[in-house]
Design an enzyme around this catalytic site. Structure first.
Site, PDB file in Angstrom:
ATOM      1  N   ALA A  26       0.846  -1.342   0.108  1.00 51.12           N
ATOM      2  CA  ALA A  26       0.121   0.226  -0.186  1.00 51.12           C
ATOM      3  C   ALA A  26       0.937   1.395  -0.177  1.00 51.12           C
ATOM      4  O   ALA A  26       1.967   1.172   0.713  1.00 51.12           O
ATOM      5  CB  ALA A  26      -1.059   0.030   0.815  1.00 51.12           C
ATOM      6  N   GLU A  77       5.081  -4.765   7.757  1.00 51.76           N
ATOM      7  CA  GLU A  77       3.518  -3.462   8.632  1.00 51.76           C
ATOM      8  C   GLU A  77       4.778  -2.924  10.005  1.00 51.76           C
ATOM      9  O   GLU A  77       4.717  -2.156  10.331  1.00 51.76           O
ATOM     10  CB  GLU A  77       2.635  -4.016   8.378  1.00 51.76           C
ATOM     11  CG  GLU A  77       1.825  -3.895   6.792  1.00 51.76           C
ATOM     12  CD  GLU A  77       2.322  -5.145   6.294  1.00 51.76           C
ATOM     13  OE1 GLU A  77       2.613  -5.917   6.615  1.00 51.76           O
ATOM     14  OE2 GLU A  77       1.633  -5.053   4.765  1.00 51.76           O
ATOM     15  N   GLY A  85       0.881  -4.709   1.081  1.00 46.75           N
ATOM     16  CA  GLY A  85      -0.455  -4.627   0.815  1.00 46.75           C
ATOM     17  C   GLY A  85      -0.307  -5.532  -1.415  1.00 46.75           C
ATOM     18  O   GLY A  85      -1.086  -6.547  -2.095  1.00 46.75           O
ATOM     19  N   GLU A  93      -0.822  -9.453  -0.106  1.00 46.14           N
ATOM     20  CA  GLU A  93      -2.087  -9.383   0.429  1.00 46.14           C
ATOM     21  C   GLU A  93      -2.982  -9.286  -1.007  1.00 46.14           C
ATOM     22  O   GLU A  93      -3.725 -10.629  -0.852  1.00 46.14           O
ATOM     23  CB  GLU A  93      -2.212  -8.124   1.489  1.00 46.14           C
ATOM     24  CG  GLU A  93      -2.028  -7.998   2.439  1.00 46.14           C
ATOM     25  CD  GLU A  93      -1.572  -7.549   2.969  1.00 46.14           C
ATOM     26  OE1 GLU A  93      -1.590  -6.030   3.165  1.00 46.14           O
ATOM     27  OE2 GLU A  93      -2.662  -7.085   4.304  1.00 46.14           O
TER      28      GLU A  93
END
Ligand code: CAA
Length: 263
Positions: A63, A131, A108, A111
């Site tokens: 992200a 993260e 992300g 993910e």
């Protein structure tokens, strides 16, 4: 679309996340364009999708850290929901999605690959959930899907340590199904997708639904889900043609692709 490209090759659609300056990191615009791209897929003419990243270095580097850096608690939650909604759309998309992971798949990026049905990667791929090193939890499904895919112990190790793993380790722990050279990766993904697309599309879709829905419930309920979707196939022309070809004992016909329905 600024950051997503879509190409159609026969029954296969190829979706490319194309933001190479940020190693294809997922900001709000990329997420919105991804959602719009999936919504626009013509399910009459498309039977399998390949999802990949532009360039030779990164699938998706996570992200967008710049965008996240100033979020409030409520905005952070909303950003997590934005990603989760898109990834859930991919996970429950009626047709299979193959992630062709061509480099970094961090945060992300790991993910989004886990929301796809099948993951294959190049030998330069790097996976991880970094993260906690940034002061946050994985927020686009990582705390849920990684444990389901590689087991709770390995998922906890990867997430708590924030340690990246290379392609060979991702293969060893079952995070990816196969490793290719970078040059071989996309052709291999397209070949697999074309192979899937050559099978009865209603049966393939029902298999995806049976596996996805069945994994969420206990075995007694799961086999009922399977029975219903199995039964549905007997209303299709594909079942009649597919079994008819077999029973005719004609080798050529048996292997012949029947004119499958796609509804
Ligand atoms: N967000 C925003 N920009 C990113 C990015 C990200 N996740 N990853 C890379 N970029 C940008 C860099 O800022 C850089 O931009 P500039 O050229 O404008 O400076 C450009 O992409 C190239 O990156 P690097 O110069 O860092 O390239 P590198 O080869 O030295 O390193 C890398 C590559 C190891 C992937 C490194 O970029 C990196 O560590 N990226 C961050 C990975 C990460 O932590 N991802 C998780 C994000 S959090 C998350 O995803 C939360 C969630 O679950 C929802």
């Amino acid at each position: 679309m600024e950051f997503i490209t879509y190409e159609q090759e026969g029954f296969v659609g190829i979706i490319t996340i194309n933001r190479p300056k940020a190693l294809n990191a997922l900001n709000s615009q990329v997420l919105e364009e991804l959602a719009a791209t999936f919504k626009a897929v013509d399910l009459e003419t498309t039977r399998c999708l390949v999802l990949t990243g532009a360039g030779e270095k990164s699938f998706v580097a996570g992200a967008d850290i710049g965008e996240m850096s100033t979020l409030t608690k409520a905005e952070g939650e909303a950003f997590g929901k934005k990603g989760n909604d898109v990834f859930r759309m991919i996970e429950t998309f009626p047709i299979p999605v193959i992630a062709a992971i061509n480099g970094f798949a961090l945060g992300g990026g790991c993910e989004i690959s886990m929301s796809c049905d099948i993951r294959i990667c190049s030998d330069n791929a790097v996976f991880g959930q970094p993260e906690v090193g940034l002061g946050i939890t994985p927020g686009f499904g990582g705390t849920q899907r990684l444990a389901r895919l590689v087991g709770e112990g390995m998922a906890k190790q990867m997430i708590y340590t924030a340690r990246n793993i290379k392609a060979d380790e991702a293969y060893r722990i079952g995070l990816v199904n196969a490793v290719y050279t970078l040059e071989e990766l996309l052709p291999a993904a397209k070949k697999m997708a074309a192979g899937i697309a050559a099978n009865a599309p209603i049966a393939v879709r029902n298999c995806k639904k049976a596996i996805n829905d069945g994994m969420q419930v206990d075995m007694d309920q799961a086999i009922v889900i399977e029975e219903k979707l199995f039964g549905d196939c007997f209303e299709t022309e594909d079942q009649k043609a597919g079994m008819g070809n077999f029973l005719e004992k004609d080798k050529e016909k048996k292997l012949k692709v029947v004119p499958f329905q796609n509804k």
